[in-house]
Design an enzyme around this catalytic site. Structure first.
Site, PDB file in Angstrom:
ATOM      1  N   ASN A 144     -16.333  -0.859  11.535  1.00  0.00           N
ATOM      2  CA  ASN A 144     -15.567  -1.194  12.582  1.00  0.00           C
ATOM      3  C   ASN A 144     -15.522  -0.199  13.638  1.00  0.00           C
ATOM      4  OD1 ASN A 144     -13.859  -2.311  14.718  1.00  0.00           O
ATOM      5  ND2 ASN A 144     -12.103  -2.351  13.195  1.00  0.00           N
ATOM      6  N   LYS A 155     -14.198  -0.118  16.884  1.00  0.00           N
ATOM      7  CA  LYS A 155     -13.218  -0.096  17.550  1.00  0.00           C
ATOM      8  C   LYS A 155     -13.543  -0.129  18.990  1.00  0.00           C
ATOM      9  CE  LYS A 155     -10.037   0.627  13.639  1.00  0.00           C
ATOM     10  NZ  LYS A 155      -9.054   1.215  13.146  1.00  0.00           N
ATOM     11  N   HIS A 175      -7.648  -8.809  12.373  1.00  0.00           N
ATOM     12  CA  HIS A 175      -7.072  -7.259  12.334  1.00  0.00           C
ATOM     13  C   HIS A 175      -5.798  -6.774  12.553  1.00  0.00           C
ATOM     14  CE1 HIS A 175      -7.620  -2.987  12.824  1.00  0.00           C
ATOM     15  NE2 HIS A 175      -8.785  -3.137  11.967  1.00  0.00           N
ATOM     16  N   GLU A 194      -4.686  -4.452  14.340  1.00  0.00           N
ATOM     17  CA  GLU A 194      -4.382  -4.042  15.720  1.00  0.00           C
ATOM     18  C   GLU A 194      -4.424  -5.572  16.551  1.00  0.00           C
ATOM     19  OE1 GLU A 194      -7.730  -1.362  15.709  1.00  0.00           O
ATOM     20  OE2 GLU A 194      -6.646  -0.187  14.516  1.00  0.00           O
ATOM     21  N   GLU A 236      -6.304  -4.802   4.257  1.00  0.00           N
ATOM     22  CA  GLU A 236      -6.231  -3.525   5.073  1.00  0.00           C
ATOM     23  C   GLU A 236      -4.538  -3.301   5.190  1.00  0.00           C
ATOM     24  OE1 GLU A 236      -9.519  -2.383   7.489  1.00  0.00           O
ATOM     25  OE2 GLU A 236      -8.439  -3.588   8.720  1.00  0.00           O
ATOM     26  N   GLY A 284      -6.216   4.312   9.707  1.00  0.00           N
ATOM     27  CA  GLY A 284      -6.107   5.419  10.905  1.00  0.00           C
ATOM     28  C   GLY A 284      -5.114   6.416  10.668  1.00  0.00           C
ATOM     29  N   SER A 336      -8.584   4.171   5.929  1.00  0.00           N
ATOM     30  CA  SER A 336      -8.702   5.528   5.818  1.00  0.00           C
ATOM     31  C   SER A 336      -9.872   5.837   4.524  1.00  0.00           C
ATOM     32  CB  SER A 336      -7.446   6.132   5.538  1.00  0.00           C
ATOM     33  OG  SER A 336      -6.821   6.502   6.735  1.00  0.00           O
TER      34      SER A 336
HETATM   35  P1  PGA Z   1      -9.641   3.356   9.153  1.00  0.00           P
HETATM   36  O1  PGA Z   1      -9.742   1.846   9.985  1.00  0.00           O
HETATM   37  O2  PGA Z   1     -10.800   3.472   8.309  1.00  0.00           O
HETATM   38  O3  PGA Z   1      -9.772   4.378  10.722  1.00  0.00           O
HETATM   39  O4  PGA Z   1      -8.367   3.584   8.831  1.00  0.00           O
HETATM   40  C1  PGA Z   1      -9.792   0.762   9.367  1.00  0.00           C
HETATM   41  C2  PGA Z   1      -9.896  -0.344  10.208  1.00  0.00           C
HETATM   42  O5  PGA Z   1      -8.948  -0.388  10.999  1.00  0.00           O
HETATM   43  O6  PGA Z   1     -10.788  -1.531   9.849  1.00  0.00           O
END
Ligand code: PGA
Length: 253
Positions: A9, A11, A95, A97, A167, A173, A212
């Site tokens: 992803n 983003k 997701h 976010e 997640e 992140g 992560s």
């Molecule tokens: P990350 O993000 O691997 O940077 O923690 C995962 C995601 O948001 O799908």
């Protein structure tokens, strides 16, 4: 045996030049990992770049978002049918976010899930608790509530055409990964909730872990019995890291 799946992803990152090089690298690892599926989820304006860079590769093409409506006066939105026509195979729904920054409720997420399925896309339904929810012992209740909203809207059988992703919000992140045992515990919970509707289906549905994931921790996460691959954010922007993660999934596949 469930086939592992790794989705990158991106983003809201990168340029068209970046997209081309990231996609070319992902297409190469997708072609080299016969035991695992690999995909990338670019910003929607880069779909054409990824398609061009991955021509004739088995790379899955994904989208990060989809409208909760079919068509009409929804300025700025992109429908599931438009994504499908653009060669998209899977789309993220729910997701964290989108839930947190854009205020998408369980009901909106479920509507998006339904639209994605209706257009023949594979929804990648993301579930996960915040740090505050984990600390007060609400992880199971939150994840099951998020799952139930989709089952209420589309039926448990619809999960045979979906992918799930656990997640934990506190791991996204942040560099703070769930331990393999923490991930496995929630993945098993999700699978057993689905088994109450259909045991066969629960044994087939893929549940990815996200938060992560790096080249250095992917193998131990993917070795967990209910972890069927990863949804990768930051590390998907670094071709060598994404490559290592896909190869870890392939080893385990
Ligand atoms: P990350 O993000 O691997 O940077 O923690 C995962 C995601 O948001 O799908």
């Amino acid at each position: 045996m469930r086939r592992k799946l790794v989705l990158g992803n991106w983003k809201m990152n990168g340029s068209r030049v970046d997209a081309h090089s990231w996609a070319a690298a992902a297409a190469a690892v997708a072609a080299a990992t016969a035991n695992a599926d690999v995909g990338v989820i670019p910003p929607v304006v880069f779909l054409d770049v990824v398609r061009a860079a991955s021509d004739s590769s088995p790379l899955w093409l994904g989208a990060q978002n989809v409208a909760a409506y079919d068509n009409g006066a929804y300025t700025g939105e992109v429908s599931a049918r438009m994504l499908a026509e653009s060669g998209v195979r899977c789309v993220l729904v729910g997701h964290s976010e989108r839930r947190q920054v854009f205020g998408e409720s369980d009901v909106v997420v479920a509507e998006k899930y339904v639209r994605a399925l209706a257009a023949g896309l594979t929804p990648v339904l993301c579930l996960g608790e915040t740090l505050e929810e984990r600390e007060r012992g609400a992880t199971d209740a939150v994840v099951l509530r998020q799952l139930q909203a989709v089952i209420d809207a589309a039926g448990a059988a619809s999960l045979s055409d979906a992918v799930l992703a656990y997640e934990p919000v506190w791991a996204i992140g942040t560099g703070r990964t769930a331990s393999p045992a923490q991930a496995q515990e929630v993945h098993a919970l999700i699978r057993s909730a689905i088994a109450k509707h259909d045991a066969m289906l629960s044994s087939l549905v893929r549940i990815l872990y996200g938060g992560s994931v790096k080249g250095s921790n992917a193998a131990e996460l993917f070795a967990q019995s209910d972890v069927d691959g990863g949804l990768i954010g930051g590390a998907s922007l670094v071709p060598a890291d994404f490559d290592a993660i896909c190869r870890a999934a392939n080893q385990d596949g």
